[in-house]
Design an enzyme around this catalytic site. Structure first.
Site, PDB file in Angstrom:
ATOM      1  N   CYS A 275       0.838  -1.221   0.000  1.00  0.00           N
ATOM      2  CA  CYS A 275       0.000   0.000   0.000  1.00  0.00           C
ATOM      3  C   CYS A 275       0.866   1.261   0.000  1.00  0.00           C
ATOM      4  CB  CYS A 275      -0.872   0.048   1.248  1.00  0.00           C
ATOM      5  SG  CYS A 275      -1.844  -1.391   1.524  1.00  0.00           S
TER       6      CYS A 275
HETATM    7  N1  SAJ Z   1       7.365   2.138   8.262  1.00  0.00           N
HETATM    8  C1  SAJ Z   1       8.428   2.932   8.672  1.00  0.00           C
HETATM    9  N2  SAJ Z   1       8.216   3.815   9.683  1.00  0.00           N
HETATM   10  C2  SAJ Z   1       6.993   3.939  10.290  1.00  0.00           C
HETATM   11  C3  SAJ Z   1       5.925   3.126   9.853  1.00  0.00           C
HETATM   12  C4  SAJ Z   1       6.133   2.229   8.842  1.00  0.00           C
HETATM   13  O1  SAJ Z   1       9.528   2.842   8.136  1.00  0.00           O
HETATM   14  O2  SAJ Z   1       6.877   4.752  11.213  1.00  0.00           O
HETATM   15  C5  SAJ Z   1       7.567   1.211   7.148  1.00  0.00           C
HETATM   16  C6  SAJ Z   1       7.281  -0.222   7.522  1.00  0.00           C
HETATM   17  O3  SAJ Z   1       8.449  -0.860   7.997  1.00  0.00           O
HETATM   18  C7  SAJ Z   1       6.838  -0.811   6.193  1.00  0.00           C
HETATM   19  C8  SAJ Z   1       6.166   0.362   5.487  1.00  0.00           C
HETATM   20  O4  SAJ Z   1       6.634   1.543   6.131  1.00  0.00           O
HETATM   21  O5  SAJ Z   1       7.934  -1.244   5.435  1.00  0.00           O
HETATM   22  C9  SAJ Z   1       4.637   0.333   5.555  1.00  0.00           C
HETATM   23  O6  SAJ Z   1       4.314   0.121   6.893  1.00  0.00           O
HETATM   24  P1  SAJ Z   1       2.807   0.357   7.469  1.00  0.00           P
HETATM   25  O7  SAJ Z   1       2.886   0.313   8.958  1.00  0.00           O
HETATM   26  O8  SAJ Z   1       2.191   1.530   6.845  1.00  0.00           O
HETATM   27  O9  SAJ Z   1       2.043  -0.985   7.091  1.00  0.00           O
HETATM   28  P2  SAJ Z   1       1.232  -1.376   5.802  1.00  0.00           P
HETATM   29  O10 SAJ Z   1       1.966  -1.153   4.545  1.00  0.00           O
HETATM   30  O11 SAJ Z   1       0.721  -2.739   6.077  1.00  0.00           O
HETATM   31  O12 SAJ Z   1       0.047  -0.313   5.802  1.00  0.00           O
HETATM   32  C10 SAJ Z   1      -1.245  -0.727   6.116  1.00  0.00           C
HETATM   33  C11 SAJ Z   1      -2.143   0.324   5.507  1.00  0.00           C
HETATM   34  N3  SAJ Z   1      -3.504  -0.153   5.562  1.00  0.00           N
HETATM   35  C12 SAJ Z   1      -4.266   0.017   4.463  1.00  0.00           C
HETATM   36  O13 SAJ Z   1      -3.876   0.559   3.451  1.00  0.00           O
HETATM   37  C13 SAJ Z   1      -5.635  -0.503   4.540  1.00  0.00           C
HETATM   38  C14 SAJ Z   1      -2.028   1.627   6.266  1.00  0.00           C
HETATM   39  O14 SAJ Z   1      -3.053   2.541   5.814  1.00  0.00           O
HETATM   40  C15 SAJ Z   1      -2.194   1.400   7.733  1.00  0.00           C
HETATM   41  O15 SAJ Z   1      -2.075   2.642   8.409  1.00  0.00           O
HETATM   42  C16 SAJ Z   1      -1.103   0.450   8.193  1.00  0.00           C
HETATM   43  O16 SAJ Z   1      -1.365  -0.804   7.528  1.00  0.00           O
HETATM   44  C17 SAJ Z   1      -1.163   0.243   9.699  1.00  0.00           C
HETATM   45  O17 SAJ Z   1      -1.454   1.238  10.393  1.00  0.00           O
HETATM   46  O18 SAJ Z   1      -0.845  -0.876  10.111  1.00  0.00           O
END
Ligand code: SAJ
Length: 438
Positions: A275
């Site tokens: 995403c």
């Molecule tokens: N990441 C960072 N720093 C952060 C947060 C994440 O480097 O502070 C990295 C993670 O390691 C990963 C990437 O970003 O590689 C994405 O991480 P994510 O926590 O956003 O997880 P996702 O990709 O699974 O995002 C999903 C999304 N859900 C949907 O699109 C329905 C996002 O909108 C959600 O906010 C997120 O899950 C969540 O909160 O878990």
């Protein structure tokens, strides 16, 4: 004939026949929630093996227990097929197909187009179609609407109803599910919004109607671009703190004590997942077609995609302190999934880190309890089986994904040098000259 009213009646009585196109991490949970609400649901997916598993009552998605699937299949509420022809008997269709990026970085809309073209021969008066796949503002109007109306001649908002409703599935999350996460939905016309809202409200706890498909499409992109840009900002803060000789993790910990007006994001080795690194690029691509440069998105993307190189610099600095060249040094990468405690490798920055280490001549291995093998175009490697032996023998350990299962104290004890890109050890209060953070 008032097709809208007829459909709304069917939704209220749960006699409407529902189909879901694309039975992946969005479509299967969606199907089970609507089947549990009492609708007869047919999943349509081109992968026959998945549909056979479904019909045997087996789940292939971590978030959906096989017990749930088995019960719904036994009750005749859920079935799978690869055949679009069943759509001629269907009243309501949700399209849950992938929207990846091409190698060029442009959107790959082929799945949406083939789904719309797959429905087209079977559209009939009294049918509602909702697109769930994350995409650029305008997709529903520009791609799906013509595919469904040009040949059929059906009148949108009178005979055929079309809306967009962004999926909000976060694989592995248990607190917010398909059923209880508020669902935004916007129709091509007011009637389209009314009919699709009536449908979704019969199975989902909270439905949030908006005035158009573009508002709904853009809301999803705001949600995920917000994350991507803020992650990009803390990654740039890391580069700034590196030049200032300040510990960025301590800075963020301090700022996060502010109880209002601040939201914590953490630096990392890059941006993975299906995403966050992808959805914003759909928006910047669309804006380029309107001669507008989405500068925040493009800058954040540049910073995020360069973080693996920053990690390599940290490895080189660490080995240098041990008078070891990168070339010929043994480096083991811990955790390759794109985020902790899951088995998803999509867009994981670990792949870039491994490639860059190999390009510099390091002898690279990895360990990930959830991912036994990494298969790339030009190479494949398997996870080491004896983690502690690999840590002991390594000249450098690089923590890319901080899975909970790791025994960080044991890793610290055995390792000569650790590059900790997630502050996994810092979070345990560990300070050691062996550990270099981002
Ligand atoms: N990441 C960072 N720093 C952060 C947060 C994440 O480097 O502070 C990295 C993670 O390691 C990963 C990437 O970003 O590689 C994405 O991480 P994510 O926590 O956003 O997880 P996702 O990709 O699974 O995002 C999903 C999304 N859900 C949907 O699109 C329905 C996002 O909108 C959600 O906010 C997120 O899950 C969540 O909160 O878990």
């Amino acid at each position: 004939m008032d097709y809208a009213q007829e459909l709304i009646e069917k939704f209220k009585k749960k006699t409407a026949k529902v189909a879901v196109l694309g039975m992946g991490y969005v479509g299967l949970p969606f199907s089970t929630v609507f089947a549990q609400a009492g609708f007869a649901v047919t999943g349509i997916d081109p992968v026959e093996q998945k549909m056979e598993m479904l019909n045997r009552g087996e789940s292939y998605i971590l978030d959906v227990p096989s017990l749930v699937v088995r019960q719904l299949v036994a009750d005749g509420k859920l079935r799978g097929t690869t055949d679009y022809a069943i759509l001629k008997e269907i009243d309501a269709v949700a399209i849950c197909v992938p929207t990846p990026l091409r190698h060029t970085g442009d959107p790959d809309l082929s799945f949406i187009i083939s789904a719309a073209e797959g429905i087209a021969p079977y559209v009939h008066p009294g049918m509602v179609v909702v697109l769930e796949s994350s995409t650029y503002p305008g997709t529903t109007r520009e791609l799906v609407l013509p595919a469904l109306t040009e040949k059929s001649g059906l009148k949108i908002g009178e005979e055929l109803f079309l809306a967009f409703s962004p999926e909000r599935v976060d694989p592995g999350r248990e607190d917010w599910t398909t059923k209880n996460t508020p669902k935004v939905i916007g129709g091509m016309t007011e009637k389209c919004t009314e009919v699709s809202t009536a449908w979704y409200s019969m199975a989902l706890d909270t439905v949030v109607p908006v005035s158009s498909t573009e508002v709904a499409e853009m809301a999803k992109l705001l949600e995920n671009t917000f994350r991507m840009i803020n992650i990009g900002f803390v990654n740039e803060l890391t580069l700034m703190c590196d030049r200032l000789g300040v510990d960025v993790w301590e800075v963020i910990d301090a700022a996060a004590t502010k109880p209002f007006g601040f939201m914590r994001f953490n630096p990392g080795p890059g941006l993975g997942g299906h995403c966050i690194p992808i959805d914003p690029m759909y928006l910047s691509w669309k804006m380029r077609s309107l001669n507008y440069t989405a500068r925040f998105i493009e800058l954040a993307s540049e910073i995020n995609t360069n973080m693996p190189r920053f990690v390599i610099g940290r490895v080189q600095d660490g080995l240098n302190e041990h008078a070891k060249p990168m070339k010929g040094s043994k480096v083991v990468v811990l955790g390759v999934a794109y985020k902790p405690d899951i088995d998803d490798l999509r867009e994981s920055p670990a792949i870039d880190v491994i490639r860059l280490l190999q390009a510099k001549g390091a002898l690279v291995s990895y360990h990930d309890p959830y991912i036994p093998r990494v298969q790339e175009d030009e190479w494949q490697i398997e996870s080491v089986t004896d983690l502690m032996l690999a840590v002991e023998e390594a000249d450098c350990v690089v923590i890319i994904t901080n899975h909970k299962v790791y025994d960080y104290a044991a890793i610290l004890n055995s390792a000569k040098l650790i590059i900790d890109t997630r502050n996994a050890l810092g979070k345990l209060g560990v300070k050691s000259p062996k550990v270099i953070k981002l």
